[in-house]
Design a protein around this motif. Structure first.
Motif, PDB file in Angstrom:
ATOM      1  N   TYR A  70      27.348 -41.247 -80.614  1.00 43.65           N
ATOM      2  CA  TYR A  70      26.532 -42.173 -79.830  1.00 43.65           C
ATOM      3  C   TYR A  70      25.981 -41.449 -78.604  1.00 43.65           C
ATOM      4  CZ  TYR A  70      28.964 -45.905 -82.422  1.00 43.65           C
ATOM      5  OH  TYR A  70      29.482 -46.719 -83.405  1.00 43.65           O
ATOM      6  N   THR A  74      23.784 -45.203 -74.341  1.00 41.44           N
ATOM      7  CA  THR A  74      23.991 -46.445 -75.087  1.00 41.44           C
ATOM      8  C   THR A  74      25.314 -46.462 -75.843  1.00 41.44           C
ATOM      9  OG1 THR A  74      22.757 -45.512 -76.968  1.00 41.44           O
ATOM     10  CG2 THR A  74      21.520 -46.827 -75.360  1.00 41.44           C
ATOM     11  N   HIS A  76      28.307 -47.187 -74.954  1.00 43.98           N
ATOM     12  CA  HIS A  76      29.138 -48.376 -74.725  1.00 43.98           C
ATOM     13  C   HIS A  76      28.703 -49.541 -75.599  1.00 43.98           C
ATOM     14  CE1 HIS A  76      25.634 -48.866 -72.156  1.00 43.98           C
ATOM     15  NE2 HIS A  76      25.939 -50.139 -71.964  1.00 43.98           N
ATOM     16  N   LEU A  77      27.398 -49.657 -75.843  1.00 43.26           N
ATOM     17  CA  LEU A  77      26.892 -50.745 -76.687  1.00 43.26           C
ATOM     18  C   LEU A  77      27.242 -50.509 -78.146  1.00 43.26           C
ATOM     19  CD1 LEU A  77      23.355 -51.187 -75.060  1.00 43.26           C
ATOM     20  CD2 LEU A  77      25.440 -52.542 -74.659  1.00 43.26           C
ATOM     21  N   GLY A  78      27.114 -49.237 -78.590  1.00 48.52           N
ATOM     22  CA  GLY A  78      27.459 -48.913 -79.967  1.00 48.52           C
ATOM     23  C   GLY A  78      28.924 -49.153 -80.250  1.00 48.52           C
ATOM     24  N   LEU A  80      30.859 -51.237 -78.655  1.00 52.05           N
ATOM     25  CA  LEU A  80      31.110 -52.680 -78.586  1.00 52.05           C
ATOM     26  C   LEU A  80      30.822 -53.347 -79.927  1.00 52.05           C
ATOM     27  CD1 LEU A  80      31.847 -55.125 -76.811  1.00 52.05           C
ATOM     28  CD2 LEU A  80      29.415 -55.346 -76.266  1.00 52.05           C
ATOM     29  N   ARG A  81      29.812 -52.836 -80.632  1.00 50.91           N
ATOM     30  CA  ARG A  81      29.439 -53.425 -81.929  1.00 50.91           C
ATOM     31  C   ARG A  81      30.309 -52.919 -83.072  1.00 50.91           C
ATOM     32  NH1 ARG A  81      24.068 -52.586 -79.696  1.00 50.91           N
ATOM     33  NH2 ARG A  81      23.997 -50.552 -80.731  1.00 50.91           N
ATOM     34  N   ASP A  82      31.042 -51.832 -82.844  1.00 55.72           N
ATOM     35  CA  ASP A  82      31.851 -51.251 -83.910  1.00 55.72           C
ATOM     36  C   ASP A  82      33.131 -52.063 -84.112  1.00 55.72           C
ATOM     37  OD1 ASP A  82      33.626 -49.508 -85.437  1.00 55.72           O
ATOM     38  OD2 ASP A  82      32.191 -47.913 -85.020  1.00 55.72           O
ATOM     39  N   LYS A  83      33.319 -52.613 -85.281  1.00 58.44           N
ATOM     40  CA  LYS A  83      34.474 -53.473 -85.570  1.00 58.44           C
ATOM     41  C   LYS A  83      35.784 -52.689 -85.641  1.00 58.44           C
ATOM     42  CE  LYS A  83      31.669 -56.839 -88.108  1.00 58.44           C
ATOM     43  NZ  LYS A  83      31.461 -57.535 -89.407  1.00 58.44           N
ATOM     44  N   GLN A 159      33.552 -54.068 -70.570  1.00 57.60           N
ATOM     45  CA  GLN A 159      33.582 -54.630 -71.920  1.00 57.60           C
ATOM     46  C   GLN A 159      35.002 -54.846 -72.432  1.00 57.60           C
ATOM     47  OE1 GLN A 159      31.273 -51.948 -74.291  1.00 57.60           O
ATOM     48  NE2 GLN A 159      29.330 -52.485 -73.313  1.00 57.60           N
TER      49      GLN A 159
END
Length: 360
Positions: A70, A74, A76-78, A80-83, A159
């Protein structure tokens, strides 16, 4: 190291003056203690910033390693979306690679995998495009990279990542980069990482700098340092609350008997010791020393006060520790290393000349 880097080192070995190490550190002081210009400003342009990346390193249930990069802006956003990331229930380790180093290299992945097997969220820095230049310029840009990593960590805390669940580990130049990241996190949030670990923190260009310009014992709630080449590419100074000096901290024994592990070999050995210390808890055992000089000379065997390298380190028992190792992988010696007669350099030297009559 680049050809220009080699020339720079040779120049400073013969031309640098004015640096005097503290008496408790000892000598020598000849390997780039002072690097003019490293404190000048540096910056990363908008076109190159995407090359500064965070690698998510994880292990699937079947044991397969999966990695995803990443861009720092960005990341931190990637994440956050990673399960597969769980900041609430797992500890997080962020490993920073060093000079001319990459998250792609096997040793970086080995350390990442060792943590992943123990249930950590594992992040590894990718700084290779930025730490390719002549070494003093890489030191200079390292402060900027550290601040960028600090900004990234601040975003993660917003987050759900708790500072008390965060561990920072850095190799060589990466150790100081993590120091800057930790300082920035504390300046913005008032919180320190649970742990900051320096693996043979870089010495050249850092030996004459104050604590605020390198890894420091105050950068984390717990700070530990492993020294393996302190008079070469590493540093003799105590930078942690607990400092381990492997086999005295100067040079490490070679894997091939009687062939010494010199500067670069001894420096990178810190990564291998740490990897194996994570894999084998309480197998790397250090003995407390009265001074760094005592650690250099392996004069710590009369002290029964011990500590462990790795996740089992006791930070209530701060100080200097002599860490004996074996010369062959996986390097740990366990309790056998606590016996003076097994000190590796002395025991090998005695073995080499054990014959009363040497005939050829």
């Amino acid at each position: 190291m680049t050809f220009r880097g080699v020339l720079f080192i040779m120049f400073y070995l013969t031309h640098t003056s004015g640096f005097e190490p503290r008496p408790d550190i000892g000598s020598p002081s000849g390997l780039v203690p002072d690097c003019p210009g490293v404190m000048k400003n540096a910056s990363i342009g908008s076109t190159t910033l995407p090359l500064l990346q965070i690698t998510l390193h994880r292990m699937t249930r079947s044991g397969q390693i999966v990695r995803k990069n990443y861009p720092i802006s960005t990341a931190h956003l990637g994440l956050l979306r990673d399960k597969n990331i769980d900041f609430k229930n797992k500890r997080t380790v962020f490993y920073a690679v060093g000079f001319l180093d990459s998250s792609l290299f096997p040793h970086s992945q080995a350390i990442g995998t060792a943590y992943a097997k123990r249930g950590y969220n594992v992040l590894i820095s990718e700084t290779f495009p930025f730490l390719l230049d002549i070494y003093p310029k890489s030191v200079r840009i390292g402060r900027v990279i550290g601040r960028k990593f600090g900004e990234f960590l601040v975003k993660l805390t917003l987050q759900g990542l708790r500072a008390e669940d965060l561990e920072l580990v850095g190799m060589s130049l990466g150790a100081h980069i993590q120091g800057f990241a930790a300082k920035h996190l504390y300046a913005v949030t008032g919180k320190k990482p649970f742990r900051v670990t320096g693996l043979d923190p870089a010495g050249p260009c850092y030996r004459g700098l104050p604590p605020e310009e390198k890894l420091a014992p105050t950068d984390g709630t717990r700070v530990d340092v492993l020294h393996t080449n302190m008079d070469g590419f590493g540093i003799a100074e105590r930078l942690g609350q607990v400092d381990f000096y492997a086999n005295g901290g100067e040079f490490q024994p070679g894997d091939i008997p009687y062939i010494p592990c010199l500067i670069l070999c001894s420096h990178i050995r810190a990564m291998f010791y740490w990897w194996q210390a994570i894999e084998h808890p309480k197998k790397f055992i250090g003995m407390k020393c009265d001074s760094i000089q005592a650690a250099r000379s392996a004069k710590c065997y009369n002290n029964s006060d011990i500590n462990y390298l790795g996740n089992a380190t006791d930070f209530n028992n701060k100080g200097i520790y002599y860490l004996p190792t074996h010369n062959e992988f996986p390097y740990y010696r366990g309790k056998d290393g606590l016996k003076a007669e097994n000190e590796i350099y002395t025991s090998v030297a005695k073995y080499i000349n054990a014959e009363d009559d040497f005939r050829v």
